[in-house]
Design a protein around this motif. Structure first.
Motif, short mmCIF file in Angstrom:
data_model
loop_
_atom_site.label_atom_id
_atom_site.label_comp_id
_atom_site.label_asym_id
_atom_site.label_seq_id
_atom_site.Cartn_x
_atom_site.Cartn_y
_atom_site.Cartn_z
N GLY A 196 -9.70 5.24 -7.99
CA GLY A 196 -9.26 6.45 -7.27
C GLY A 196 -9.93 7.46 -6.34
N LEU A 197 -9.42 7.97 -7.38
CA LEU A 197 -9.85 9.47 -7.37
C LEU A 197 -11.23 9.93 -8.17
CD1 LEU A 197 -8.93 12.18 -6.70
CD2 LEU A 197 -7.64 12.47 -8.39
N GLN A 198 -12.42 10.69 -7.09
CA GLN A 198 -13.72 10.22 -7.03
C GLN A 198 -14.04 11.54 -7.91
OE1 GLN A 198 -16.12 8.28 -7.81
NE2 GLN A 198 -14.01 6.35 -7.04
N ASP A 199 -13.94 13.17 -7.12
CA ASP A 199 -13.88 14.19 -7.25
C ASP A 199 -12.88 15.14 -8.06
OD1 ASP A 199 -17.10 13.48 -8.07
OD2 ASP A 199 -16.26 13.87 -5.65
N ALA A 200 -12.40 15.62 -8.84
CA ALA A 200 -11.27 16.13 -8.60
C ALA A 200 -11.43 17.26 -10.53
CB ALA A 200 -10.21 15.26 -9.47
N GLU A 201 -11.08 18.05 -9.70
CA GLU A 201 -11.72 19.49 -10.68
C GLU A 201 -10.35 19.55 -11.54
OE1 GLU A 201 -12.47 22.44 -8.08
OE2 GLU A 201 -14.54 21.79 -6.98
N THR A 202 -10.59 20.64 -12.49
CA THR A 202 -9.25 20.39 -12.82
C THR A 202 -7.84 21.58 -12.47
OG1 THR A 202 -10.60 21.01 -14.98
CG2 THR A 202 -8.82 22.11 -14.97
N GLY A 203 -6.73 20.83 -12.18
CA GLY A 203 -5.47 21.37 -12.01
C GLY A 203 -5.21 20.59 -10.41
N GLN A 204 -6.54 19.74 -9.43
CA GLN A 204 -6.35 19.80 -8.41
C GLN A 204 -5.68 17.78 -8.29
OE1 GLN A 204 -10.79 18.33 -6.98
NE2 GLN A 204 -10.04 17.99 -4.42
N ARG A 205 -4.65 18.05 -7.41
CA ARG A 205 -4.29 16.97 -6.97
C ARG A 205 -4.37 16.24 -5.26
NH1 ARG A 205 1.77 17.29 -9.56
NH2 ARG A 205 1.78 19.27 -7.91
N LYS A 206 -4.37 15.24 -5.10
CA LYS A 206 -4.97 15.27 -3.90
C LYS A 206 -4.01 13.77 -3.57
CE LYS A 206 -9.93 15.68 -2.39
NZ LYS A 206 -10.50 14.90 -2.24
N ARG A 207 -3.41 13.80 -2.39
CA ARG A 207 -2.30 12.53 -2.62
C ARG A 207 -3.88 10.74 -1.79
NH1 ARG A 207 2.78 11.80 -2.44
NH2 ARG A 207 2.59 13.86 -2.72
N LYS A 208 -3.79 10.03 -2.45
CA LYS A 208 -4.38 8.91 -1.30
C LYS A 208 -3.62 7.67 -1.57
CE LYS A 208 -8.46 9.19 -2.32
NZ LYS A 208 -9.69 9.18 -1.48
N LEU A 209 -3.91 7.01 -0.79
CA LEU A 209 -3.88 5.59 -0.43
C LEU A 209 -4.07 4.53 -1.64
CD1 LEU A 209 -2.20 3.51 1.69
CD2 LEU A 209 -4.12 3.30 2.73
N ARG B 274 0.80 -1.26 0.20
CA ARG B 274 -0.40 0.34 0.27
C ARG B 274 0.56 1.43 -0.42
NH1 ARG B 274 -4.07 -0.99 5.10
NH2 ARG B 274 -5.56 -0.28 3.75
N LYS B 275 0.63 1.89 -0.68
CA LYS B 275 1.50 3.79 -1.33
C LYS B 275 0.15 4.70 -1.06
CE LYS B 275 5.06 0.56 -3.36
NZ LYS B 275 5.15 0.24 -4.32
N LYS B 276 0.81 5.83 -0.12
CA LYS B 276 -0.18 6.59 -0.33
C LYS B 276 0.81 7.90 -2.00
CE LYS B 276 -1.74 8.12 3.40
NZ LYS B 276 -2.29 9.02 4.36
N ILE B 277 -0.20 7.80 -3.21
CA ILE B 277 0.34 8.58 -4.33
C ILE B 277 0.17 10.02 -4.37
CG2 ILE B 277 1.10 6.45 -5.25
CD1 ILE B 277 -1.53 5.84 -7.03
N LEU B 278 0.16 10.36 -5.43
CA LEU B 278 -0.52 11.81 -5.94
C LEU B 278 -1.11 11.65 -6.90
CD1 LEU B 278 -0.52 14.71 -4.93
CD2 LEU B 278 1.64 15.43 -6.08
N LEU B 279 -2.32 11.72 -6.41
CA LEU B 279 -3.25 11.55 -8.10
C LEU B 279 -3.95 12.54 -8.65
CD1 LEU B 279 -5.15 8.49 -6.01
CD2 LEU B 279 -3.19 8.42 -8.21
#
Length: 133
Positions: free
Chosen positions: A80-93, A70-75
């Motif tokens: 694994g990433l549901q609601d991403a707006e334009t330009g938004q990034r999230k770190r998810k497991l 299991r790794k935390k990656i920047l998406l």
């Protein structure tokens, strides 16, 4: 011993869920997403292509994360990433792309049509007994 819940989809969009336990599940260990395996492990003739899955706590597998850890990656988009707006990034497991004993559910694609299972019809005797009660 590994236990997997296998979700098998065919080319028409129908899906079936099967459970593999112990020695039946061993052929899946070590396979990566995108690999193909023989469908005889679930009683079908043909090939199964691994497309995804998740572990016991619901963390999804991702094709571009190597290994089974299991790794935390920047998406910015994708699995694994549901609601991403334009330009938004999230770190998810995320879970890696290799099937291990920690995996609970494995999604597969079958290269043919799944057999149609007819629903079991009750006999007239069983219906008559239910009406009497």
């Amino acid at each position: 011993m590994p236990n997997f819940k296998l979700t098998i989809s065919d080319i028409k969009g129908k899906s079936v869920s099967k459970e593999l336990k112990d020695s039946d599940a061993n052929p899946l260990l070590g396979l990566q997403l995108g690999n193909e395996t023989d469908a005889s492990i679930v009683g079908l003739s043909g090939k199964l292509k691994l497309t995804g899955g998740s572990d016991k706590s619901g963390v999804p597998m991702r094709n571009d994360v190597h290994g089974s850890a299991r790794k935390k990656i920047l998406l910015s988009k994708g699995v694994g990433l549901q609601d991403a707006e334009t330009g938004q990034r999230k770190r998810k497991l995320m879970r890696g792309n290799t099937v291990s004993e920690e995996i609970y559910q494995v999604n597969c694609k079958f290269n043919g049509e799944l057999p149609v299972e007819a629903p079991a019809e009750e006999t007239t005797e069983e219906k008559a007994e239910e009406k009497k009660e």
